[in-house]
Design an enzyme around this catalytic site. Structure first.
Site, PDB file in Angstrom:
ATOM      1  CB  ALA A  25      -4.225  -2.772  -9.545  1.00  0.00           C
ATOM      2  CD  GLU A  51       0.716   7.626  -7.200  1.00  0.00           C
ATOM      3  OE1 GLU A  51       0.257   6.481  -7.709  1.00  0.00           O
ATOM      4  OE2 GLU A  51       0.522   8.289  -6.136  1.00  0.00           O
ATOM      5  CG  ASN A  53       0.287   0.431   0.282  1.00  0.00           C
ATOM      6  OD1 ASN A  53       0.836   1.557   0.867  1.00  0.00           O
ATOM      7  ND2 ASN A  53      -1.078   0.558   0.661  1.00  0.00           N
ATOM      8  N   GLY A  97       6.552  -6.052   0.054  1.00  0.00           N
ATOM      9  CA  GLY A  97       7.362  -7.348   0.397  1.00  0.00           C
ATOM     10  C   GLY A  97       7.554  -8.299  -0.595  1.00  0.00           C
ATOM     11  N   GLY A  98       6.953  -8.003  -1.945  1.00  0.00           N
ATOM     12  CA  GLY A  98       7.477  -8.879  -2.761  1.00  0.00           C
ATOM     13  C   GLY A  98       6.769 -10.282  -2.953  1.00  0.00           C
ATOM     14  NE  ARG A 121      -0.750 -11.060   6.272  1.00  0.00           N
ATOM     15  CZ  ARG A 121      -0.660 -10.405   5.163  1.00  0.00           C
ATOM     16  NH1 ARG A 121      -1.123  -9.459   4.679  1.00  0.00           N
ATOM     17  NH2 ARG A 121       0.550 -10.878   4.614  1.00  0.00           N
ATOM     18  CD  GLU A 171      -4.738  -2.175  -0.115  1.00  0.00           C
ATOM     19  OE1 GLU A 171      -3.752  -2.341  -0.520  1.00  0.00           O
ATOM     20  OE2 GLU A 171      -5.030  -1.877   1.050  1.00  0.00           O
TER      21      GLU A 171
HETATM   22  C1  LIG Z   1       4.509  -2.739   3.201  1.00  0.00           C
HETATM   23  C2  LIG Z   1       3.488  -3.428   2.590  1.00  0.00           C
HETATM   24  C3  LIG Z   1       3.984  -4.855   2.376  1.00  0.00           C
HETATM   25  C4  LIG Z   1       3.294  -5.712   1.665  1.00  0.00           C
HETATM   26  N1  LIG Z   1       3.706  -6.618   1.215  1.00  0.00           N
HETATM   27  C5  LIG Z   1       2.710  -7.460   0.215  1.00  0.00           C
HETATM   28  C6  LIG Z   1       3.284  -8.843  -0.267  1.00  0.00           C
HETATM   29  O1  LIG Z   1       4.413  -9.017  -0.005  1.00  0.00           O
HETATM   30  N2  LIG Z   1       2.426  -9.397  -0.916  1.00  0.00           N
HETATM   31  C7  LIG Z   1       1.163  -9.006  -1.276  1.00  0.00           C
HETATM   32  O2  LIG Z   1       0.575  -9.742  -1.808  1.00  0.00           O
HETATM   33  N3  LIG Z   1       0.724  -7.844  -0.822  1.00  0.00           N
HETATM   34  C8  LIG Z   1       1.400  -7.325  -0.043  1.00  0.00           C
HETATM   35  N4  LIG Z   1       0.955  -5.980   0.527  1.00  0.00           N
HETATM   36  C9  LIG Z   1      -0.231  -5.522  -0.016  1.00  0.00           C
HETATM   37  C10 LIG Z   1      -0.111  -4.737  -1.380  1.00  0.00           C
HETATM   38  O3  LIG Z   1       1.162  -4.364  -1.568  1.00  0.00           O
HETATM   39  C11 LIG Z   1      -1.208  -3.927  -1.845  1.00  0.00           C
HETATM   40  O4  LIG Z   1      -2.500  -4.581  -1.379  1.00  0.00           O
HETATM   41  C12 LIG Z   1      -1.218  -3.564  -3.081  1.00  0.00           C
HETATM   42  O5  LIG Z   1       0.135  -2.895  -3.502  1.00  0.00           O
HETATM   43  C13 LIG Z   1      -2.209  -2.588  -3.790  1.00  0.00           C
HETATM   44  O6  LIG Z   1      -1.896  -2.435  -5.063  1.00  0.00           O
HETATM   45  P1  LIG Z   1      -2.787  -1.214  -5.839  1.00  0.00           P
HETATM   46  O7  LIG Z   1      -2.217  -1.123  -7.089  1.00  0.00           O
HETATM   47  O8  LIG Z   1      -4.244  -1.464  -5.482  1.00  0.00           O
HETATM   48  O9  LIG Z   1      -2.658   0.108  -5.095  1.00  0.00           O
HETATM   49  P2  LIG Z   1      -1.279   0.976  -4.461  1.00  0.00           P
HETATM   50  O10 LIG Z   1      -0.148   0.081  -4.951  1.00  0.00           O
HETATM   51  O11 LIG Z   1      -1.484   1.304  -3.240  1.00  0.00           O
HETATM   52  O12 LIG Z   1      -1.323   2.102  -5.710  1.00  0.00           O
HETATM   53  C14 LIG Z   1      -2.512   2.972  -5.571  1.00  0.00           C
HETATM   54  C15 LIG Z   1      -1.750   4.321  -5.995  1.00  0.00           C
HETATM   55  O13 LIG Z   1      -2.934   5.262  -6.110  1.00  0.00           O
HETATM   56  C16 LIG Z   1      -2.710   6.557  -5.687  1.00  0.00           C
HETATM   57  N5  LIG Z   1      -3.893   7.280  -5.420  1.00  0.00           N
HETATM   58  C17 LIG Z   1      -4.707   7.281  -4.398  1.00  0.00           C
HETATM   59  N6  LIG Z   1      -5.684   8.029  -4.424  1.00  0.00           N
HETATM   60  C18 LIG Z   1      -5.313   8.925  -5.600  1.00  0.00           C
HETATM   61  C19 LIG Z   1      -5.975   9.926  -6.168  1.00  0.00           C
HETATM   62  N7  LIG Z   1      -7.114  10.596  -5.626  1.00  0.00           N
HETATM   63  N8  LIG Z   1      -5.279  10.571  -7.213  1.00  0.00           N
HETATM   64  C20 LIG Z   1      -4.522  10.085  -7.924  1.00  0.00           C
HETATM   65  N9  LIG Z   1      -3.809   8.940  -7.467  1.00  0.00           N
HETATM   66  C21 LIG Z   1      -4.460   8.275  -6.152  1.00  0.00           C
HETATM   67  C22 LIG Z   1      -1.966   6.139  -4.548  1.00  0.00           C
HETATM   68  O14 LIG Z   1      -1.010   7.249  -4.384  1.00  0.00           O
HETATM   69  C23 LIG Z   1      -0.929   4.988  -5.098  1.00  0.00           C
HETATM   70  O15 LIG Z   1       0.122   5.229  -5.529  1.00  0.00           O
HETATM   71  C24 LIG Z   1       1.916  -5.052   1.117  1.00  0.00           C
HETATM   72  C25 LIG Z   1       1.228  -3.974   1.653  1.00  0.00           C
HETATM   73  C26 LIG Z   1       2.347  -3.010   2.307  1.00  0.00           C
HETATM   74  C27 LIG Z   1       1.664  -1.694   2.560  1.00  0.00           C
HETATM   75  C1  HEM Z   2      14.287   7.413  -1.661  1.00  0.00           C
HETATM   76  C2  HEM Z   2      13.976   7.233  -0.279  1.00  0.00           C
HETATM   77  C3  HEM Z   2      13.825   5.668   0.116  1.00  0.00           C
HETATM   78  C4  HEM Z   2      15.000   4.693   0.339  1.00  0.00           C
HETATM   79  C5  HEM Z   2      16.495   5.124  -0.087  1.00  0.00           C
HETATM   80  C6  HEM Z   2      14.397   3.630   0.937  1.00  0.00           C
HETATM   81  C7  HEM Z   2      15.366   2.497   1.034  1.00  0.00           C
HETATM   82  C8  HEM Z   2      14.842   1.248   1.352  1.00  0.00           C
HETATM   83  C9  HEM Z   2      15.466  -0.079   1.484  1.00  0.00           C
HETATM   84  C10 HEM Z   2      17.037   0.118   1.487  1.00  0.00           C
HETATM   85  C11 HEM Z   2      14.739  -0.943   1.859  1.00  0.00           C
HETATM   86  C12 HEM Z   2      15.010  -2.119   2.277  1.00  0.00           C
HETATM   87  C13 HEM Z   2      14.765  -2.590   3.655  1.00  0.00           C
HETATM   88  C14 HEM Z   2      15.878  -2.079   4.628  1.00  0.00           C
HETATM   89  O1  HEM Z   2      17.008  -2.447   4.627  1.00  0.00           O
HETATM   90  O2  HEM Z   2      15.337  -1.235   5.137  1.00  0.00           O
HETATM   91  C15 HEM Z   2      13.407  -0.556   1.910  1.00  0.00           C
HETATM   92  C16 HEM Z   2      12.195  -1.106   2.192  1.00  0.00           C
HETATM   93  C17 HEM Z   2      11.082  -0.430   2.440  1.00  0.00           C
HETATM   94  N1  HEM Z   2      10.809   0.938   2.069  1.00  0.00           N
HETATM   95 FE1  HEM Z   2      11.995   2.378   1.465  1.00  0.00          FE
HETATM   96  N2  HEM Z   2      13.272   3.627   0.669  1.00  0.00           N
HETATM   97  C18 HEM Z   2      12.796   4.754   0.478  1.00  0.00           C
HETATM   98  C19 HEM Z   2      11.554   5.566   0.534  1.00  0.00           C
HETATM   99  C20 HEM Z   2      10.516   4.933   1.162  1.00  0.00           C
HETATM  100  C21 HEM Z   2       9.144   5.509   1.429  1.00  0.00           C
HETATM  101  C22 HEM Z   2       8.873   6.850   0.927  1.00  0.00           C
HETATM  102  C23 HEM Z   2       8.425   4.415   1.612  1.00  0.00           C
HETATM  103  C24 HEM Z   2       7.008   4.715   2.016  1.00  0.00           C
HETATM  104  C25 HEM Z   2       6.191   5.013   1.451  1.00  0.00           C
HETATM  105  C26 HEM Z   2       9.034   3.517   1.896  1.00  0.00           C
HETATM  106  C27 HEM Z   2       8.707   2.249   2.364  1.00  0.00           C
HETATM  107  C28 HEM Z   2       9.462   0.979   2.295  1.00  0.00           C
HETATM  108  C29 HEM Z   2       8.932  -0.367   2.967  1.00  0.00           C
HETATM  109  C30 HEM Z   2       7.465  -0.556   3.322  1.00  0.00           C
HETATM  110  C31 HEM Z   2      10.090  -1.061   3.051  1.00  0.00           C
HETATM  111  C32 HEM Z   2       9.823  -2.580   3.192  1.00  0.00           C
HETATM  112  C33 HEM Z   2       9.655  -3.429   2.091  1.00  0.00           C
HETATM  113  C34 HEM Z   2      10.025  -4.592   2.391  1.00  0.00           C
HETATM  114  O3  HEM Z   2      11.155  -5.178   2.631  1.00  0.00           O
HETATM  115  O4  HEM Z   2       9.318  -5.667   2.347  1.00  0.00           O
HETATM  116  N3  HEM Z   2      10.384   3.652   1.534  1.00  0.00           N
HETATM  117  N4  HEM Z   2      13.493   0.926   1.475  1.00  0.00           N
END
Ligand SMILES: Cc1cc2nc3c(=O)[nH]c(=O)nc-3n(C[C@H](O)[C@H](O)[C@H](O)COP(=O)(O)OP(=O)(O)OC[C@H]3O[C@@H](n4cnc5c(N)ncnc54)[C@H](O)[C@@H]3O)c2cc1C
Ligand code: HEM
Ligand code: HEM
Lengths: 509, 808
Positions: free
Chosen positions: A63, A82, A90, A95-96, A342, A475
């Site tokens: 966003a 940031e 996030n 998961g893209g 979910r 979010e």
């Molecule tokens: C593991 C995972 C997998 C997901 N997979 C999917 C998916 O496949 N498809 C889908 O549609 N959604 C998915 N989601 C949900 C989606 O990724 C999130 O809802 C989305 O990334 C939110 O984006 P955003 O830009 O709002 O916030 P974010 O991407 O979370 O970015 C917000 C940023 O603001 C920063 N921030 C917070 N507070 C402060 C502050 N006080 N000062 C400065 N910076 C601050 C944070 O550190 C963060 O970097 C997934 C979520 C997770 C956790």
């Molecule tokens: C430089 C350090 C990091 C490396 C080298 C790394 C590497 C990877 C790799 C290779 C994957 C693919 C899935 C797998 O094979 O495990 C992955 C997925 C992922 N990583 Fe990292 N990672 C790093 C840091 C982080 C951090 C700090 C976070 C959390 C804040 C994070 C969160 C995730 C998540 C949630 C996925 C799953 C994404 C998906 O497959 O949907 N990673 N990472």
């Protein structure tokens, strides 16, 4: 002021003017000192701003970056703040998968879909708590949004994925199955446009002028998450507006247990550690209207055998729930529609009181791109027979076999007679060893609620009017998803409203 | 200080932003003042020579036996150390590998002062992103340099130059890779760094003996192979590899071979790296070890198995014994007692090193101080097992052998700080044939004891050795006399205190109750003494009496203060008191001097009593005198008075009319007589035990110990509670009766306290002859001072004594 000093008691006109003039001046001075900005707390207006920009974006996820790109392209100077040491929030670990209704890829696969159907799915999952206008907006703009990312260079896999709660397969999947594919392209674009993404810049507080307009931010530079004592305070002025895109608060133990006391430290989360609520809280303090903050989503597909998002969820989401079955290990029986939304699934698993087991065969796992790693890490396990599988998870073997036989019958009959689950066009009977299984136990994944925005991504205040200069997307904003966010709708939401917020801020609407 | 940025243009965005923040962060670090950031050890010296540790580190950081590093570079380090050698990867930071690779401090931080700040941009000046991505592309689990965060992360997320690096990814993941802090060999395929725990078996071996890194812990394959070409015996090959030193190279210890050809022609002399290079703590101990000091032995003299010693090998008591007895005579040392028991398989028993130590076997000289040290060190060894209740029970040994020793004169006096003079365990249980006393071989067998005792005592009769070194008062079968003496003393104590404490409490209650009842009542004629009587003084004690009492007071306090610390040797205050009074020698002397004074007083009192009974050698009428009113002996009136007193306590009558000496005063007097008998005699026995052995058997010394100790308690507590009550705290005496110091009191007091004496004086018409002037101010002052001081000191001692008696 006029009323206050409209004195009519026998003073001569000259005297009146003299006196009133003096008193009025004094009154004005006092007014600016005491009446001043409406708010009595939060950061005060600094004596001197350290830097100024037209648009300041908080958060470097989908966003925030979308907003920055749009603002800059509309001719405004911009910066992205940031707090973490890395950009992406996030979004970069996501998961893209990206919901697109009525896409060319669906057409190629012969899947009939429309924005209306997507909206219907979203409302149904959202228990109709969604702010329909917002939901409708993203549903309608989904094609445009994905095309926008494609224009940035994001590549998607050919086939669309069917995620839980969606009535048809419609989700795009980035080439590397990670949101980073989108974020990195956004980052490239931002860099190309010359917008700074400043990591380790922690936003402390929104500064409002006396009209309540978001005039700038109090931040800390050089902040080292999570050490509160680090960083130096700076004041940044936002000439046009501030875009709040700081994401959800899934990792904010304090705030999330206030909203849902069940979500204690015993419940893990898929989120990045910086997913905390301070910006949301400051927005509320600044007068933003809260929306459904206690609706916190648990992901039903995560595994209790690893931390965070992990890798096992891919198996669950791509194989177990789609081509396989999920059973209660105590009974060996299915207990829920594996593709229900979910919340329904997570609640059902939690009701079991123990992790569920998802099962698929060698056909079912063909889309699990990380199967080898998951096997190696022991999150997913492989068995030559169902008996061995049952033994491993202590499932009564006969009922389990019966469950699978029943499921195979439903596939033949073309209908899940138990739970009415959507059957994939390429579904096959679970009969091709080896069998695979993974445990499933929910983790905090998404926070649906947040602050109220309108279709222009303006933050709506408690005075029912937009707070001037304050925009939000992603979010942190509430209402789009209602009670339950459907998988892959967050990227869509972030891109659509992120872009809108950037445009609105640049246009100072 | 201005924060200038020095980022080059065109760096990737992340680098730039993060670099900027990082710089600001570092600036703020320096902002706190360079002194703070750089003042601790090591001091960061800008122009430090890479290999010269001492330029920054004050402390020794690499083993002293390590080859000189001052001219070395990283390649040379790596010629011995393995790349993933934990000694390097874990202890030496990234900055060092840079220095050793030719990147000076200024190479990253610039020449400016204060130093410039290093961001990822600086790193990328040398390290190319593509190379990094390629270098780690096969790292298991994930390529840290090319993840979903892309290849352009800030290096500092994981790699820290001046502190331990971190695994940034693992805040979300569970990857196995280890971020290598320092050792980097660019352009070489990355091997997975071994996890620390696997790589350092020596350190995790059960007993950590090595406290420093080996000079070169790596094992350069070629070097080892070369040596083994000739030195192929199993102890240099497979056995060596399995040994605790198996990780080392031959050349770790055998240095000086520069040219193998020469070595093979025996032209070079190899040198041995001292074991101290790694085993520094042990070697420091060994510097004072008797084997090192007197026999000039080296480690290898005992450790003949350095090439084959396995981790956890040896270490048993039997192994130690066998090692020691390769030099020390088996006959002498292991035929009996502890060692024999060990060799028979009892690990509870003591091997050589349990008593003597292993690498710290002290050298004791013949001086008295060393004797004391030796005594204490052996005692500690003995006690460590013999006071271990589980162990002694398991082995059917006496459970109170230590405790009962501590109850004896030896135990107590040794405890209080006399290890120079008093027998400890090994003085009697000497040598190695430590056996039960019943065994004729034993040094404590009665036949051999004389010899033991003679070591300290001389001029005694053979009975002397009947002394019980481990007397147990509670054992009525083995030590009946002791048991009954103890029982009698305790019974006496209980009776005396019971009677007098009750007596005092009742008295106190009665008197105050009366006072309370009479409060505010108008003075009647009865209770206003006739005015003249209140200023007329009569004599009660002569100069002689007063001086005797003062001598008694002083000697008594000294005896208590020098004796009780021994009785309660373990108490917290014992040592404090002893030291306050000048140390154990001094207190011993004071105790004896005071004892002489007390004896003298006693004998003089006897003489005076005789003179009183038989004035001018006249025997007739002695019974009359003995039971007469002037006598301190008990008579019938005392019995009546006692009953009268109790009646008065309970409001059943008036207070009795006393004569010159009340019954409790008589008891005080006799207490001294009885006390002298018991305490004086037993004290003499303890003082001159050898002499008494001509009259009494040795165990009488045990009896004397009990009697002296218990009687001392009785006397001290009696004086400090009961006697002080009668003369200071009793209602009519409070705050003190001073006539024992001033010698005189008023006629009114005489009349009130001792009406019958008064009557008798009047009747005998002697009052006028007793009349004295009021005591002078100095004498009153003196009385008050001594009196109050004595009370306070007495009460303090009482508290101390009860504290010790109850809690130790
Ligand atoms: C593991 C995972 C997998 C997901 N997979 C999917 C998916 O496949 N498809 C889908 O549609 N959604 C998915 N989601 C949900 C989606 O990724 C999130 O809802 C989305 O990334 C939110 O984006 P955003 O830009 O709002 O916030 P974010 O991407 O979370 O970015 C917000 C940023 O603001 C920063 N921030 C917070 N507070 C402060 C502050 N006080 N000062 C400065 N910076 C601050 C944070 O550190 C963060 O970097 C997934 C979520 C997770 C956790
Ligand atoms: C430089 C350090 C990091 C490396 C080298 C790394 C590497 C990877 C790799 C290779 C994957 C693919 C899935 C797998 O094979 O495990 C992955 C997925 C992922 N990583 Fe990292 N990672 C790093 C840091 C982080 C951090 C700090 C976070 C959390 C804040 C994070 C969160 C995730 C998540 C949630 C996925 C799953 C994404 C998906 O497959 O949907 N990673 N990472
Ligand atoms: C641009 C900044 C960085 C630089 C200059 C850098 C440099 C290096 C170098 C030179 C190596 C040794 C590779 C080899 O053996 O040749 C290395 C290894 C490694 N780095 Fe980095 N690095 C950087 C960023 C990071 C980051 C951000 C992380 C954490 C996510 C990281 C984690 C690792 C790990 C885990 C290894 C060891 C891999 C292995 O050998 O098992 N590095 N790095």
């Amino acid at each position: 002021m006029k009323e206050k000093f409209d004195v009519k008691n026998g003073l001569t006109r000259r005297g009146f003017i003299k006196t009133t003039g003096g008193v009025a001046l004094a009154g004005m001075a006092a007014g600016s000192l005491f009446a001043g900005p409406l708010k009595a707390f939060g950061a005060e207006m600094p004596e001197k701003w350290d830097e100024e920009f037209d648009v300041i974006v908080v958060g470097s996820g989908f966003a925030g970056l979308a907003a920055a790109i749009e603002a800059k392209q509309a001719g405004s100077s911009a910066v992205v703040l940031e707090k973490m040491r890395v950009p992406g929030g996030n979004s970069i670990i996501n998961g893209g998968v990206f919901a697109v209704a009525g896409s060319p890829k669906q057409e190629a696969e012969g899947i009939k879909d429309s924005p209306e159907l997507l909206l219907e799915d979203m409302l149904k999952a959202g228990l109709y708590l969604n702010h329909v206008e917002l939901a409708k907006t993203i549903a309608e703009k989904s094609r445009e949004a994905v095309q926008w990312t494609e224009s940035l260079g994001v590549q998607y896999k050919d086939r669309v994925t069917h995620l839980g709660g969606h009535s048809v397969p419609r989700s795009y999947s980035t080439h590397n199955s990670s949101g980073s594919a989108i974020v990195t392209k956004q980052l490239d674009k931002v860099k190309e446009l010359g917008v700074d993404v400043r990591t380790q810049s922690y936003v402390m507080s929104i500064i409002q002028d006396k009209e309540g307009r978001a005039a700038g931010l109090k931040i800390k530079e050089g902040y080292r998450f999570p050490d509160e004592s680090t960083g130096t305070v700076k004041y940044l002025k936002a000439n046009k507006g501030v875009v709040l895109a700081s994401g959800g608060f899934g990792r904010d133990l304090y705030f999330r247990t206030i909203q849902d006391p069940k979500l204690t430290e015993n419940v893990d989360s898929t989120n990045q550690p910086g997913a905390t609520a301070e910006v949301l809280m400051d927005a509320l303090r600044s007068g933003a209207t809260p929306v459904q903050i206690s609706w916190i989503q648990l992901g039903p597909w995560t595994s209790p055998d690893e931390k965070g998002m992990g890798i096992g969820y891919v198996f669950n989401a791509m194989a177990g729930f789609v081509y396989g079955v999920m059973v209660d290990p105590e009974t060996g029986k299915r207990f829920i529609n594996e593709l229900a939304d979910r919340k329904i699934r997570a609640d059902a698993i939690i009701r079991l009181g123990h992790p569920a087991v998802t099962i698929a065969d060698s056909q079912g796992v063909r889309r699990v791109h990380n199967l080898d790693r998951a096997l190696e890490k022991g999150v997913v396990k492989k068995f030559d027979t169902l008996d061995a599988l049952a033994a491993e998870y202590n499932i009564p073997p006969e009922p389990l076999k019966e469950t699978i036989n029943a499921w195979n019958r439903y596939i033949k009959q073309g209908q899940d007679r138990e739970y009415g689950r959507y059957l994939q066009t390429d579904s096959e009977a679970i009969a091709n060893p080896p069998y695979y299984a993974c445990r499933a136990w929910p983790k905090v994944h998404h926070t649906m609620g947040g602050i109220q925005i309108n279709n222009k991504a303006q933050v709506i205040g408690l005075d029912k009017k937009p707070i001037p200069g304050l925009y939000a997307a992603g979010e942190i904003a509430g209402g789009v998803h209602g009670a339950v966010r459907l998988g892959s709708c967050a990227v869509l939401d972030c891109i659509v409203f992120g872009r809108t917020a950037g445009q609105s801020a640049a246009a100072k609407v | 200080m201005t924060h200038k940025l020095f980022l080059k243009r065109g760096l990737p965005f992340g680098t730039k932003a993060i670099g900027l923040i990082f710089i600001i962060f570092l600036f703020s670090l320096f902002h706190t003042g360079p002194e703070e950031a750089f003042s601790q050890d090591p001091t960061r010296v800008r122009d430090a020579k890479p290999g010269n540790c001492a330029s920054c580190h004050k402390e020794q950081v690499i083993p002293s036996a390590h080859p000189d590093t001052s001219g070395m570079n990283l390649t040379q380090c790596l010629s011995c150390h393995k790349e993933e050698d934990p000694k390097l990867t874990n202890t030496f930071p990234l900055s060092h590998s840079h220095l050793l690779s030719g990147v000076s401090c200024a190479g990253c931080h610039g020449e400016a002062d204060p130093p410039e700040f290093v961001g990822t941009g600086t790193c990328l000046g040398c390290h190319k992103t593509e190379d990094l991505v390629a270098a780690t592309k096969d790292v298991k689990d994930a390529n840290p340099h090319d993840s979903h965060y892309g290849p352009e992360l800030d290096c500092d997320l994981c790699h820290h130059a001046h502190k331990e690096s971190e695994n940034f990814c693992n805040q979300c993941h569970e990857f196995d890779f280890v971020v290598p802090s320092p050792i980097v060999k660019p352009a070489k395929a990355v091997k997975r760094a071994a996890p620390v725990k696997d790589a350092a078996p020596v350190e995790t071996a059960p007993k950590k003996k090595m406290d420093r890194a080996p000079p070169d812990a790596g094992k350069p394959e070629e070097a080892v192979l070369n040596c083994r070409g000739c030195h192929s015996a199993p102890e240099y090959t497979e056995k060596f590899d399995r040994s605790v030193h198996g990780l080392l190279a031959c050349t770790t210890c055998h240095t000086g071979i520069e040219n193998v050809a020469q070595h093979m022609k025996k032209e070079t002399k190899t040198e041995l790296t001292p074991c101290a290079a790694c085993h520094s703590a042990i070697s420091v101990q060994f510097e004072d070890d008797v084997h090192g000091v007197e026999a000039k032995m080296t480690c290898a003299a005992c450790h003949t198995d350095v090439h084959i010693r396995m981790a956890g090998a040896g270490g048993t008591k039997a192994a130690v014994i066998n090692r020691c007895t390769t030099c020390h005579s088996k006959d002498q040392y292991v035929q009996f007692g502890h060692a024999k028991e060990v060799l028979q398989g009892n690990e509870d028993s003591a091997g050589c090193s349990d008593c003597h130590g292993l690498h710290d076997i002290a050298v004791f000289k013949e001086t008295i101080e060393d004797k004391a040290l030796q005594r204490e060190s052996f005692m500690a060894a003995c006690i460590s097992c013999h006071d271990n209740q589980e162990l002694v029970r398991r082995n059917n040994l006496s459970t109170d052998i230590v405790e009962s020793y501590e109850e004896t004169y030896h135990g107590k006096v040794l405890h209080i700080g006399f290890p120079e003079r008093v027998a400890g365990c090994a003085d009697c249980h000497n040598g190695h044939n430590i056996l039960p006393a019943t065994d004729p071989q034993s040094t404590v067998h009665p036949d051999n004891l004389i010899k033991d005792c003679k070591a300290c005592h001389s001029g005694f009769h053979a009975r002397f050795v009947k002394f019980e070194a481990h007397a147990d008062y509670s054992n009525s079968e083995r030590y009946p006399v002791l048991f009954w003496t103890n029982a009698f003393m305790i019974a006496l104590l209980v009776c005396v205190f019971f009677f007098f404490w009750v007596h005092s409490i009742l008295w106190w209650r009665k008197a105050y109750w009366k006072k309370w009842k009479d409060r505010g009542a108008a003075p009647t004629e009865e209770n206003i003494p006739f005015a003249l009587e209140t200023v007329l003084y009569v004599q009660r004690f002569s100069w002689r009496d007063r001086i005797m009492h003062i001598l008694l007071v002083v000697s008594f306090f000294l005896l208590v203060m020098t004796g009780f610390p021994i009785k309660y040797a373990e108490s917290a205050w014992a040592e404090v008191l002893i030291n306050l009074m000048g140390g154990p020698q001094m207190t011993g002397l004071l105790h004896r001097i005071s004892a002489i004074v007390l004896w003298a007083l006693f004998l003089y009192t006897c003489w005076l009593s005789l003179k009183f009974l038989f004035p001018k050698r006249q025997v007739r009428g002695w019974t009359k005198r003995l039971f007469g009113p002037e006598s301190l002996f008990f008579n019938k009136k005392d019995w009546e008075d006692l009953k009268g007193m109790f009646r008065w306590f309970f409001n059943r009558g008036e207070m009795p009319q006393f004569e010159r000496w009340t019954y409790w005063e008589k008891f005080d007097f006799f207490a001294v007589f009885w006390g002298m008998f018991v305490i004086g005699l037993s004290g003499l026995m303890l003082w001159l035990p050898e002499l008494f052995s001509y009259i009494l058997p040795g165990w009488m010394i045990n009896v004397a110990t009990v009697a002296h100790s218990e009687e001392a308690f009785l006397a001290a507590i009696f004086i400090f509670t009961v006697h002080f009550f009668h003369n200071h705290l009793a209602p009519n005496k409070f705050p003190m009766e001073s006539n024992i110091f001033t010698g005189r009191y008023t006629v009114a007091a005489l009349k009130e306290e001792r009406p019958e004496e008064y009557e008798r004086m009047i009747a005998e018409n002697r009052l006028a002859s007793l009349e004295r002037k009021a005591p002078s101010v100095p004498s009153r002052f003196f009385a008050a001072f001594v009196g109050i001081a004595a009370v306070l000191l007495g009460l303090l001692l009482t508290v101390l004594i009860f504290w010790a008696a109850l809690f130790y």
